[in-house]
Design an enzyme around this catalytic site. Structure first.
Site, PDB file in Angstrom:
ATOM      1  N   ARG A  31     -10.061  14.181  -2.263  1.00 32.09           N
ATOM      2  CA  ARG A  31     -10.443  12.975  -1.543  1.00 32.09           C
ATOM      3  C   ARG A  31     -10.786  11.880  -2.547  1.00 32.09           C
ATOM      4  NH1 ARG A  31      -8.235  15.058   1.949  1.00 32.09           N
ATOM      5  NH2 ARG A  31      -8.874  15.488   4.104  1.00 32.09           N
ATOM      6  N   GLU A  77      -8.102   4.011   0.177  1.00 24.33           N
ATOM      7  CA  GLU A  77      -6.686   4.158   0.541  1.00 24.33           C
ATOM      8  C   GLU A  77      -6.388   3.802   1.991  1.00 24.33           C
ATOM      9  OE1 GLU A  77      -5.804   8.724   1.699  1.00 24.33           O
ATOM     10  OE2 GLU A  77      -6.461   8.438  -0.365  1.00 24.33           O
ATOM     11  N   HIS A  90      -1.196  10.276  -1.378  1.00 25.45           N
ATOM     12  CA  HIS A  90      -1.791  11.335  -0.552  1.00 25.45           C
ATOM     13  C   HIS A  90      -0.705  12.263   0.005  1.00 25.45           C
ATOM     14  CE1 HIS A  90      -5.710  12.174   1.819  1.00 25.45           C
ATOM     15  NE2 HIS A  90      -4.995  13.277   1.724  1.00 25.45           N
TER      16      HIS A  90
END
Length: 334
Positions: free
Chosen positions: A233, A262, A294
């Site tokens: 994360r 993000e 991601h």
């Protein structure tokens, strides 16, 4: 029943439709759930969301007012969900508690080796028929030290790969993983791991206790030629502090599959409009940094498992069953 799925990637859509076929209709949207898109869910009892959905108080209130009763999130992390508000609104919330740990662990290693061996620079050069080796010097992983922060399923998978490279293994977590110990891992204080590891990979969830676990102080403790990888994360790393260290010429390489700001950027095409995030814009300019969007979880195996679990979560909700995936156990109405 028709289910509304937000934030569906083009690769995911046929998998989701096939998984629900014969059970429920599913309407797949490529837009992400946020304050602006939440009204689209009006009339849908069940919705499914992606990891970058905004499930804060205002969005949850909009969903509940529109008749939504169940949210099936297609991810393991749930730091984007206000669970207290969901409970007050009697919204059932479920997630995917686990999926292929190898998808993320293997990608973390892909980032580590890409920055170590300068793969992006090398590939860019050869496209222009520049076959020089200047600036491409990497180093062996064998015999060096891997520091694994978070040794759950993904951390364990990462550790097994490090063991295969013949690395010394250091670990930090709230509890030791016997499988990692069996591979030769030594658990040490976080400060020691930061100071001794040549490669540091993050595999802890984002919680208040882990927010900015890699802050200015942690970065200062690391070796000047260390490799740092984050595929967990974005909020685990203080991005501003990281930029300051990179500007000072530190670190052999940094691989980031996640970024703390993000939301509203990752999974979207911003190539024509650009971005106003100065920190991210600076990060991608460093030659020893790789930023990906991601995608560590994004394999056929992992996405298939995520979707299958989401289908089961919907079935459990409709049948009034509980499972380890339920975060807020509101019962279905009527």
């Amino acid at each position: 029943m028709e289910i509304l799925a937000f934030g569906v990637q083009s690769d995911e859509k046929p998998l989701i439709e096939r998984a629900f076929a014969g059970q429920h209709e599913v309407r797949c949207l490529d837009v992400f759930l946020n304050r602006d898109t939440a009204p689209i869910a009006a009339g849908y009892e069940i919705i499914s969301t992606s990891v970058n959905a905004d499930l804060g108080a205002r969005v949850l209130q909009t969903l509940a007012a529109g008749g939504t009763q169940m949210i099936a999130q297609r991810s393991t992390g749930f730091n984007n969900i206000d669970l207290d508000v969901a409970e007050r609104l009697a919204l059932r919330v479920a997630r995917v508690s686990s999926y292929s740990p190898y998808s993320v662990a293997e990608f973390a290693w892909t980032l580590a080796m890409a920055v170590n061996r300068r793969i992006i620079r090398a590939a860019s050069r050869t496209r222009d028929f520049d076959f020089r080796l200047d600036g491409l010097l990497g180093r062996d992983m064998h015999g060096r030290t891997a520091g694994v922060i978070g040794t759950g399923k993904i951390g364990e998978a990462f550790t097994r790969i490090a063991h295969g490279f013949g690395m010394k293994l250091l670990g930090w977590d709230v509890a030791e993983n016997p499988a990692c110990v069996g591979l030769g891992m030594t658990y040490v204080p976080r400060e020691q791991l930061l100071a001794e590891a040549d490669l540091i990979s993050l595999h802890v969830p984002l919680l208040p206790a882990t927010h900015h676990i890699i802050d200015a102080d942690a970065l200062a403790r690391m070796k000047d030629d260390a490799i740092l990888v984050n595929s967990s994360r974005g909020g685990l790393i203080d991005s501003t502090a990281l930029v300051a260290e990179l500007r000072a010429g530190r670190f052999l390489g940094v691989g980031l599959d996640v970024y703390e700001a993000e939301a509203g950027l990752f999974f979207l095409d911003k190539s024509l409009e650009g971005i106003d995030d100065d920190t991210l814009a600076r990060l991608v300019t460093f030659p020893n940094v790789i930023v990906t969007s991601h995608q560590a979880y994004y394999t056929e195996d992992a996405v298939g498992q995520i979707i299958d679990t989401t289908v089961r979560n919907v079935a459990d909700y409709l049948a009034g069953r509980r499972s380890e995936n339920v975060l807020v156990p509101a019962a279905p109405k009527g």
